[in-house]
Design a protein around this motif. Sequence first.
Motif, mmCIF file in Angstrom:
data_model
loop_
_atom_site.group_PDB
_atom_site.id
_atom_site.type_symbol
_atom_site.label_atom_id
_atom_site.label_comp_id
_atom_site.label_asym_id
_atom_site.label_seq_id
_atom_site.Cartn_x
_atom_site.Cartn_y
_atom_site.Cartn_z
ATOM 1 N N HIS A 186 3.077 5.910 -2.886
ATOM 2 C CA HIS A 186 4.249 6.671 -3.345
ATOM 3 C C HIS A 186 4.219 6.838 -4.865
ATOM 4 O O HIS A 186 4.424 7.940 -5.374
ATOM 5 C CB HIS A 186 5.533 5.966 -2.903
ATOM 6 C CG HIS A 186 6.779 6.645 -3.354
ATOM 7 N ND1 HIS A 186 7.202 7.841 -2.836
ATOM 8 C CD2 HIS A 186 7.685 6.296 -4.288
ATOM 9 C CE1 HIS A 186 8.320 8.204 -3.438
ATOM 10 N NE2 HIS A 186 8.640 7.273 -4.325
ATOM 11 N N ARG A 187 3.962 5.756 -5.581
ATOM 12 C CA ARG A 187 3.900 5.821 -7.051
ATOM 13 C C ARG A 187 2.762 6.718 -7.534
ATOM 14 O O ARG A 187 2.850 7.330 -8.590
ATOM 15 C CB ARG A 187 3.688 4.427 -7.639
ATOM 16 C CG ARG A 187 4.871 3.518 -7.554
ATOM 17 C CD ARG A 187 4.524 2.188 -8.185
ATOM 18 N NE ARG A 187 5.637 1.270 -8.152
ATOM 19 C CZ ARG A 187 5.692 0.167 -8.873
ATOM 20 N NH1 ARG A 187 4.688 -0.162 -9.664
ATOM 21 N NH2 ARG A 187 6.732 -0.619 -8.798
ATOM 22 N N GLN A 224 0.834 -1.199 0.000
ATOM 23 C CA GLN A 224 0.000 0.000 0.000
ATOM 24 C C GLN A 224 0.874 1.256 0.000
ATOM 25 O O GLN A 224 0.595 2.228 -0.702
ATOM 26 C CB GLN A 224 -0.898 -0.017 1.238
ATOM 27 C CG GLN A 224 -2.057 0.923 1.175
ATOM 28 C CD GLN A 224 -2.947 0.757 2.375
ATOM 29 O OE1 GLN A 224 -2.549 1.107 3.490
ATOM 30 N NE2 GLN A 224 -4.138 0.234 2.170
ATOM 31 N N GLU A 225 1.953 1.213 0.752
ATOM 32 C CA GLU A 225 2.871 2.352 0.819
ATOM 33 C C GLU A 225 3.537 2.608 -0.537
ATOM 34 O O GLU A 225 3.653 3.754 -0.971
ATOM 35 C CB GLU A 225 3.933 2.106 1.889
ATOM 36 C CG GLU A 225 4.885 3.277 2.066
ATOM 37 C CD GLU A 225 5.894 3.049 3.176
ATOM 38 O OE1 GLU A 225 6.604 4.003 3.491
ATOM 39 O OE2 GLU A 225 5.976 1.926 3.714
ATOM 40 N N ASP A 275 -0.968 10.348 -0.187
ATOM 41 C CA ASP A 275 -0.629 9.918 1.158
ATOM 42 C C ASP A 275 -1.071 8.469 1.381
ATOM 43 O O ASP A 275 -2.132 8.061 0.909
ATOM 44 C CB ASP A 275 -1.322 10.854 2.155
ATOM 45 C CG ASP A 275 -0.881 10.591 3.570
ATOM 46 O OD1 ASP A 275 0.209 11.058 3.933
ATOM 47 O OD2 ASP A 275 -1.629 9.904 4.303
ATOM 48 N N ARG A 276 -0.276 7.699 2.118
ATOM 49 C CA ARG A 276 -0.592 6.296 2.365
ATOM 50 C C ARG A 276 -1.903 6.126 3.120
ATOM 51 O O ARG A 276 -2.695 5.236 2.826
ATOM 52 C CB ARG A 276 0.538 5.596 3.127
ATOM 53 C CG ARG A 276 0.324 4.080 3.159
ATOM 54 C CD ARG A 276 0.672 3.398 4.472
ATOM 55 N NE ARG A 276 0.266 4.099 5.653
ATOM 56 C CZ ARG A 276 -0.914 3.935 6.272
ATOM 57 N NH1 ARG A 276 -1.830 3.139 5.774
ATOM 58 N NH2 ARG A 276 -1.181 4.582 7.376
ATOM 59 N N THR A 333 -7.156 11.410 -9.229
ATOM 60 C CA THR A 333 -6.587 10.489 -8.240
ATOM 61 C C THR A 333 -6.725 9.055 -8.733
ATOM 62 O O THR A 333 -5.783 8.258 -8.618
ATOM 63 C CB THR A 333 -7.282 10.661 -6.874
ATOM 64 O OG1 THR A 333 -7.089 12.008 -6.425
ATOM 65 C CG2 THR A 333 -6.720 9.707 -5.845
ATOM 66 N N VAL A 334 -7.858 8.717 -9.313
ATOM 67 C CA VAL A 334 -8.061 7.366 -9.861
ATOM 68 C C VAL A 334 -7.079 7.133 -11.014
ATOM 69 O O VAL A 334 -6.499 6.042 -11.131
ATOM 70 C CB VAL A 334 -9.528 7.154 -10.301
ATOM 71 C CG1 VAL A 334 -9.696 5.829 -11.024
ATOM 72 C CG2 VAL A 334 -10.454 7.239 -9.102
ATOM 73 N N VAL A 335 -6.865 8.135 -11.848
ATOM 74 C CA VAL A 335 -5.900 8.026 -12.950
ATOM 75 C C VAL A 335 -4.503 7.772 -12.392
ATOM 76 O O VAL A 335 -3.769 6.903 -12.887
ATOM 77 C CB VAL A 335 -5.925 9.295 -13.841
ATOM 78 C CG1 VAL A 335 -4.762 9.318 -14.819
ATOM 79 C CG2 VAL A 335 -7.249 9.403 -14.579
ATOM 80 N N GLN A 336 -4.120 8.498 -11.343
ATOM 81 C CA GLN A 336 -2.798 8.320 -10.735
ATOM 82 C C GLN A 336 -2.653 6.932 -10.114
ATOM 83 O O GLN A 336 -1.593 6.306 -10.228
ATOM 84 C CB GLN A 336 -2.566 9.382 -9.658
ATOM 85 C CG GLN A 336 -2.361 10.777 -10.206
ATOM 86 C CD GLN A 336 -2.307 11.809 -9.091
ATOM 87 O OE1 GLN A 336 -3.226 11.913 -8.283
ATOM 88 N NE2 GLN A 336 -1.234 12.561 -9.064
ATOM 89 N N ILE A 337 -3.696 6.454 -9.463
ATOM 90 C CA ILE A 337 -3.644 5.123 -8.847
ATOM 91 C C ILE A 337 -3.515 4.044 -9.916
ATOM 92 O O ILE A 337 -2.688 3.134 -9.791
ATOM 93 C CB ILE A 337 -4.879 4.879 -7.955
ATOM 94 C CG1 ILE A 337 -4.823 5.802 -6.729
ATOM 95 C CG2 ILE A 337 -4.971 3.415 -7.533
ATOM 96 C CD1 ILE A 337 -6.103 5.821 -5.908
ATOM 97 N N ALA A 338 -4.300 4.149 -10.976
ATOM 98 C CA ALA A 338 -4.222 3.167 -12.070
ATOM 99 C C ALA A 338 -2.817 3.159 -12.667
ATOM 100 O O ALA A 338 -2.244 2.090 -12.901
ATOM 101 C CB ALA A 338 -5.272 3.475 -13.138
ATOM 102 N N ALA A 339 -2.269 4.343 -12.899
ATOM 103 C CA ALA A 339 -0.901 4.436 -13.446
ATOM 104 C C ALA A 339 0.109 3.840 -12.473
ATOM 105 O O ALA A 339 1.060 3.164 -12.887
ATOM 106 C CB ALA A 339 -0.558 5.889 -13.757
ATOM 107 N N GLY A 340 -0.092 4.068 -11.172
ATOM 108 C CA GLY A 340 0.813 3.502 -10.161
ATOM 109 C C GLY A 340 0.795 1.990 -10.142
ATOM 110 O O GLY A 340 1.809 1.344 -9.892
ATOM 111 N N ILE A 341 -0.362 1.414 -10.414
ATOM 112 C CA ILE A 341 -0.481 -0.054 -10.473
ATOM 113 C C ILE A 341 0.066 -0.576 -11.798
ATOM 114 O O ILE A 341 0.595 -1.677 -11.872
ATOM 115 C CB ILE A 341 -1.950 -0.493 -10.301
ATOM 116 C CG1 ILE A 341 -2.478 -0.106 -8.923
ATOM 117 C CG2 ILE A 341 -2.103 -2.000 -10.512
ATOM 118 C CD1 ILE A 341 -3.975 -0.319 -8.740
ATOM 119 N N GLY A 342 -0.074 0.230 -12.845
ATOM 120 C CA GLY A 342 0.369 -0.197 -14.166
ATOM 121 C C GLY A 342 -0.768 -0.724 -15.014
ATOM 122 O O GLY A 342 -0.558 -1.577 -15.879
#
Length: 117
Positions: A73-74, A68-69, A78-79, A96-105
Amino acid sequence: MSARTGLEATQYIWRKDWYVEDRPWCDRTQGESILSMPIASPKHALDPALLALGTAIKALRKAHGLSQEELAHRSHIDRSYMSSIERGMQNPGVMTVVQIAAGIGVSVTELAAKARL
């Protein structure tokens, strides 16, 4: 270092092995908070769509071997905010959803499909 208040408040940010000193709490040009956690959204907390989104984020995060951390970060969030999203307690914005999806790949489409939204 002198004491500061308001927009000039200093925040010490911990990320893995480094500290950032003298980081302004707000971007003075945009008036936006840089790393503050959004205010809770009790009106929508635990909504079935938010629970589904949070469950999908958590499942994809684990499938990609991310903590999760690390995902927070990606995603540049905030965690504790990431935790709230995964539990369905926050109503994240589109970016935020776009950033999370990109962080997951994955794409936002894949994330939405996993959540059945």
